[in-house]
Design a protein around this motif. Structure first.
Motif, short mmCIF file in Angstrom:
data_model
loop_
_atom_site.label_atom_id
_atom_site.label_comp_id
_atom_site.label_asym_id
_atom_site.label_seq_id
_atom_site.Cartn_x
_atom_site.Cartn_y
_atom_site.Cartn_z
N PHE A 1 0.83 -1.20 0.00
CA PHE A 1 0.00 0.00 0.00
C PHE A 1 0.87 1.27 0.00
N ARG A 2 2.03 1.18 0.63
CA ARG A 2 2.96 2.31 0.58
C ARG A 2 3.49 2.51 -0.85
N SER A 3 3.64 1.40 -1.60
CA SER A 3 4.13 1.51 -2.97
C SER A 3 3.16 2.28 -3.86
N VAL A 4 1.84 2.13 -3.57
CA VAL A 4 0.82 2.87 -4.32
C VAL A 4 0.96 4.37 -4.05
N LYS A 5 1.12 4.74 -2.79
CA LYS A 5 1.28 6.15 -2.42
C LYS A 5 2.57 6.72 -3.00
N PRO B 1 9.07 -11.70 -3.66
CA PRO B 1 7.64 -11.91 -3.91
C PRO B 1 6.82 -10.66 -3.57
N GLY B 2 7.30 -9.90 -2.57
CA GLY B 2 6.55 -8.72 -2.13
C GLY B 2 6.40 -7.66 -3.21
N ILE B 3 7.44 -7.42 -4.00
CA ILE B 3 7.33 -6.39 -5.04
C ILE B 3 6.39 -6.84 -6.15
N PHE B 4 6.28 -8.17 -6.35
CA PHE B 4 5.32 -8.67 -7.34
C PHE B 4 3.89 -8.53 -6.82
N ILE B 5 3.70 -8.83 -5.54
CA ILE B 5 2.37 -8.70 -4.93
C ILE B 5 1.95 -7.22 -4.89
N ALA B 6 2.92 -6.32 -4.65
CA ALA B 6 2.62 -4.89 -4.68
C ALA B 6 2.19 -4.46 -6.08
N LEU B 7 2.82 -5.05 -7.11
CA LEU B 7 2.43 -4.75 -8.49
C LEU B 7 0.99 -5.22 -8.76
N LEU B 8 0.63 -6.38 -8.19
CA LEU B 8 -0.74 -6.88 -8.33
C LEU B 8 -1.74 -5.90 -7.71
N LEU B 9 -1.36 -5.29 -6.60
CA LEU B 9 -2.25 -4.30 -5.96
C LEU B 9 -2.44 -3.10 -6.88
N ARG B 10 -1.36 -2.63 -7.50
CA ARG B 10 -1.46 -1.49 -8.41
C ARG B 10 -2.28 -1.87 -9.65
N PHE B 11 -2.18 -3.12 -10.08
CA PHE B 11 -3.00 -3.59 -11.20
C PHE B 11 -4.48 -3.59 -10.80
N ASP B 12 -4.78 -4.06 -9.59
CA ASP B 12 -6.16 -4.03 -9.09
C ASP B 12 -6.73 -2.61 -9.13
N ILE B 13 -5.93 -1.66 -8.66
CA ILE B 13 -6.39 -0.27 -8.61
C ILE B 13 -6.63 0.27 -10.02
N SER B 14 -5.78 -0.15 -10.98
CA SER B 14 -5.94 0.32 -12.36
C SER B 14 -7.24 -0.18 -12.99
N LEU B 15 -7.80 -1.28 -12.47
CA LEU B 15 -9.05 -1.83 -13.02
C LEU B 15 -10.27 -1.04 -12.56
N ASN B 16 -10.12 -0.21 -11.50
CA ASN B 16 -11.22 0.62 -10.99
C ASN B 16 -12.46 -0.19 -10.61
N ARG B 17 -12.24 -1.33 -9.98
CA ARG B 17 -13.37 -2.17 -9.57
C ARG B 17 -13.63 -2.09 -8.06
N ASN B 18 -12.80 -1.30 -7.36
CA ASN B 18 -12.90 -1.18 -5.90
C ASN B 18 -12.73 -2.53 -5.20
N LYS B 19 -12.00 -3.42 -5.84
CA LYS B 19 -11.67 -4.72 -5.25
C LYS B 19 -10.18 -4.97 -5.41
#
Length: 371
Positions: free
Chosen positions: A60-64, A278-296
């Motif tokens: 979540f810090r990576s998103v900010k 693995p953490g930087i890949f999971i952080a990338l998945l979070l940023r991908f989730d946010i890019s989809l704009n599905r609020n999930k």
């Protein structure tokens, strides 16, 4: 001349021993005093928790962090595909170099230099992570005051700015607290201080090290999958370095904690690489989730749960076979397979593989610079 010959002889002997241990029977350097099942359970559950905190918080810090970069117009520093492909080779050379260095030169002096380096680095890492929490604990009656340090070179028109830092007394308190933690580790090498610094490094790593795309993450994790298997199962190099490299590059927890408390000495350990990579890949998945704009956060949680299962599998196998395991052997298939399979089922696989944090032109420019 005699000294150089001695060093050369030592290096030659280390290389010979390495080859013999790689193709022959390796010395069992991992033997420990037996621990109780309860003690092992406490230790390994603690390691799992300590691994999950920096991944979750750092993601979540990576998103900010990325949002701040975009707002400031700063070009993001990302790991490109060429960087990812080279990383296992570079990491192998560095790992083996450290191993040879420890075999040839005195561990005492090496660890003194390492201690000084991580003393300074630890202060910066912990301040970056702990400052908000420390500042929030300072009462409103604290006599605060602001400061501004600016260092420039040259006259008005051709002036070059070297330093421009604003801070206040609360920041100084945060620095003092973090410096005390680093000094504690430098003097005592206590496992609690080690874990505070190690977790700070891991959070910073997950936050600041950013993959450019899902494809880049697949290349990086796949390469390190084979890297980890070779250096753990093929030789004793990684285990030897982990034991002799006296620095907070791992999180540890005593398996005899139930008997000796914080003075336990029979440690279970997990390398920071098994958290950050693995953490930087999971952080990338979070940023991908946010890019989809599905609020999930579907793909973030799928990767996060996969990491938990992979880490548990690592520890179960390690306990059963009583031998250190290459954690990425279990983490990489889990962290790659589960999110990709989820995307396939949900019909997002093509979108996921095309997703990138940076425009394609910027990534190509970064690759040219790195080459």
């Amino acid at each position: 001349m005699a000294e150089s010959e001695t060093v050369a002889e030592k290096v030659s002997q280390v290389l010979t021993d390495f080859v013999n241990e790689t193709i022959g029977e390796k010395e069992n350097i991992t033997a420990k005093e037996p621990s109780t099942p309860e003690g092992q359970a406490v230790a390994y559950v603690s390691l799992v928790v300590m691994a999950l905190v920096p991944i979750f918080y750092g993601s979540f810090r990576s998103v900010k962090y990325q949002d701040k970069q975009k707002e400031s117009g700063e070009k993001p520093e990302t790991i490109t595909r060429s960087d990812a492909a080279r990383f296992p080779i570079v990491a192998s050379g560095l790992l083996f170099g450290i191993y040879v260095f420890f075999q040839v030169f005195s561990k005492e002096y090496i660890n003194i230099l390492i201690g000084i380096y991580f003393l300074v680095l630890g202060i910066f890492a912990t301040v970056h992570v702990l400052r908000p929490a420390i500042v929030s604990c300072i009462p409103a009656t604290f006599p605060n005051s602001s400061y501004h340090i600016q260092l420039t070179e040259g006259e008005d028109e051709g002036k070059e700015e070297w330093l421009n830092q604003k801070f206040d007394r609360r920041d100084l308190v945060a620095v003092a607290v973090c410096a005390a933690i680093s000094v504690w580790y430098a003097l005592q090498k206590h496992w609690i201080a080690n874990n505070v610094l190690g977790l700070a490094f891991a959070i910073n790593g997950v936050e600041l090290l950013q993959l450019s795309s899902i494809g880049t993450g697949c290349i990086l994790l796949s390469g390190l999958f084979f890297y980890d298997i070779f250096w753990v199962f093929g030789t004793n190099v990684m285990i030897s370095v982990a034991k002799n490299f006296n620095a907070p590059i791992k999180v540890v927890f005593p398996q005899d904690f139930l008997i000796r408390g914080i003075f336990g000495k029979n440690f279970a350990m997990l390398g920071l690489g098994d958290i950050v990579i693995p953490g930087i890949f999971i952080a990338l998945l979070l940023r991908f989730d946010i890019s989809l704009n599905r609020n999930k956060h579907t793909y973030f949680y799928s990767g996060f749960i996969a990491y938990i299962l992979g880490l548990i599998m690592t520890m179960v196998v390690m306990i059963v076979f009583q031998h250190p395991q290459p954690a990425l052997l279990y983490l990489v298939p889990a962290c790659l397979g589960v999110p990709l399979l989820t995307a396939l089922v949900k019909g997002d696989l093509n979108t996921m593989l095309k997703y990138s944090d940076v425009p394609e032109t910027e990534e190509k420019e970064s690759e040219k610079k790195s080459d």
